[in-house]
Write an enzyme that holds these catalytic residues in place. Structure first.
Site: not given
Length: 557
Positions: A98, A199, A256, A327-328
């Site tokens: 990440d 991210d 993202e 994961h979100d």
């Protein structure tokens, strides 16, 4: 389209804290991942994205980084990371980490120095502004609720955090900040990373007048998205980022991205785009209401329309990263099939629709065995900081505690963060210790060990599906072939063609629990995949059971 090494790959996201615990402390770690590389290879994964394992106080589960150059002891050591990279290379697996560069942790050395001298060198690493009449500089609301500004103790100065107060935003307008970040990125790429998942990258560009926007809540705040939609010039930052880092290593990047301007899509993932790909969040955006605690339940027809429009938008541009969950987000089976999340046929149908679309499929740990949402009995069982904040916001909006908890059970990020269910043994085989987050109580029914022994399981179907996508006979069609909707006029029939010069393949799914029949407009040669044991076909009609999905090789005219 210029062919790239990542186009034919299948990616798999690991949330390390919940994947596999090798030392028995209740928290997943790098050695646990190393021990499961053969499993990932056998599944058919190629690219492994590992959520943050950098040093962090874990206020937002590692997305608050205090040291970009080291591994948090809870996950292991830098030597463990180096061993993971080495073992992955042996198996021809590619590791992504990440990349969290919109913000860092409030415990990062840079921010601690900024607190000591807010108007000095390191103060300029962040967005620090004076308050107005004892109030924050403006009315922006952070993504986790509450003001996007926090006061620096003992001063009338405030720092900006578009997420949690422990995640101060880095000042990308400062060239010194950008230089430091590029050095760090290249340090990791030199170690052997194949690239990064990036991210919240759209947040790095701010509207620099820092003005107020019309309030959209009774507390006088406005969504931070108002500012992001007005900010101009992010392309300069992203071009510089790519040229100084990713391009030098032929690295794969998946971003993202929310709130990008539709007309700029080509700049993000086109032939010379900022990134290799970006996640397709179109369904999630449609599912979420104006507030986190408002959730729209989409119909099959709405989902079909959203996906077809998304595919059309990118048809001449590039490849999206296709997801069902991450994961979100809540678990896909629970989000798409709220009334009956345990139906195995609906899970495998979703898999077909995702993995055979045009784009790069990203699986999330546990998706391949059909894991579902957990049921929290009390807000005290919830770990996720965003869920706790939004639970409180729901109460303030007039929801009862029972209603607010029901919403958390639907929306919480912890749904995807419960430990991976390896077996029916204690703690689902995840740890010999006490799990950091409760294990879903259905682990005795849904677990990898039992599904490995069952040719008809969700796991076994995922393996067949991934194998089909990679099959040399059909790979070019699935990777580079066109995507064309089919049978759009039929309610709850989700179908599309994948076509190349050599082949035409039909993907057809019955997106409802009641059976349907469909008059085919094409002749077919053979069945490439079917999530039921049998396929009924007679007089040109295909008889589809509830949630049946089939892949047919058609006869070319």
């Amino acid at each position: 389209m210029e062919k790239k090494w990542w186009h034919d790959k299948v990616a798999y996201q690991i949330y390390p804290k919940s994947f596999c615990d090798a030392n028995g402390d209740g928290i997943g770690d790098l050695r646990g991942i190393i021990g499961k590389l053969d499993y990932l290879k056998d599944l058919g994964a190629d690219i492994i994205w590992i959520s943050p394992v950098y040093c962090s106080p874990m206020k937002d589960q590692g997305y608050d980084i205090s040291d970009y150059y080291n591994i948090d002891p809870v996950f292991g050591t830098i030597e463990d990371m180096e061993e993971l990279l080495k073992e992955a290379r042996k198996r021809e697996l590619y590791i992504l980490m990440d990349l969290v560069i919109n913000h860092c942790s409030s415990e990062h050395e840079w921010f601690q120095k900024a607190l000591q001298d807010p108007e000095g060198e390191y103060g300029r690493y962040f967005y620090i502004r004076r308050g107005k009449d004892g109030m924050p500089p403006n009315n922006w609301r952070g993504n986790f609720g509450g003001s996007a500004w926090s006061r620096i103790k003992g001063t009338d100065l405030y720092y900006l955090h578009t997420f949690h107060e422990t995640q101060p935003d880095l000042n990308w307008e400062n060239p010194a900040v950008r230089k430091k970040l590029y050095e760090m990125i290249n340090w990791w790429l030199e170690k052997g990373l194949a690239g990064f998942r990036i991210d919240a990258i759209i947040n790095i560009k701010k509207e620099l007048h820092f003005r107020n926007y019309p309030a959209d809540r009774e507390d006088g705040t406005c969504s931070i998205r108002c500012m992001l939609q007005e900010a101009q010039g992010i392309g300069e930052f992203l071009t510089e980022l790519r040229e100084n880092t990713f391009d030098r290593y032929n690295a794969f990047t998946v971003a993202e991205v929310f709130d990008n301007k539709p007309e700029e899509l080509g700049k993000f993932i086109g032939e010379d785009g900022y990134f290799s790909t970006m996640f397709d969040f179109s369904i999630e955006s449609a599912r979420t209401g104006d507030n986190w605690y408002e959730m729209n339940q989409l119909t099959p027809e709405e989902i079909k329309k959203i996906i077809f429009e998304s595919q059309e938008r990118t048809r001449e541009i590039g490849l999206l990263a296709n997801i069902i969950e991450n994961h979100d987000e809540p678990r896909g089976a629970s989000a798409f099939f709220m009334e009956e999340p345990d139906c195995e046929e609906s899970k495998t149908m979703l898999a077909v629709l995702q993995i055979l679309q045009r784009g790069i499929p990203f699986l999330y740990q546990g998706q391949e065995i059909g894991m579902t949402n957990v049921v929290f009995q009390d807000i005290a069982q919830v770990d996720d900081v965003a869920s706790k904040d939004q639970y409180q916001a729901a109460l303030e909006a007039g929801y009862s505690e029972e209603e607010a908890l029901r919403i958390v059970n639907l929306r919480s990020r912890d749904n995807c963060r419960t430990p991976f269910q390896w077996s029916s043994e204690k703690n689902a085989g995840f740890t010999e210790g006490t799990p950091w987050l409760m294990v879903n109580s259905n682990y005795r029914k849904i677990n990898l060990k039992s599904q490995k022994q069952d040719e008809g399981s969700v796991y076994s179907f995922y393996k067949k599906l991934i194998r089909l996508r990679k099959d040399e006979e059909y790979k070019d069609t699935f990777i580079y072939g066109t995507f064309c909707p089919a049978y759009e006029e039929r309610s709850n029939i989700f179908a599309y063609y994948r076509e190349s010069e050599r082949q035409k393949i039909a993907v057809i799914a019955n997106y409802q629990k009641e059976s349907q029949e469909l008059m085919l407009t094409d002749q077919w040669e053979r069945v490439l995949l079917n999530n039921y044991r049998d396929l009924r076909f007679r007089d040109g009609r295909l008889y589809l059971e509830g949630y049946q999905a089939v892949v047919l090789l058609l006869k070319k005219n």
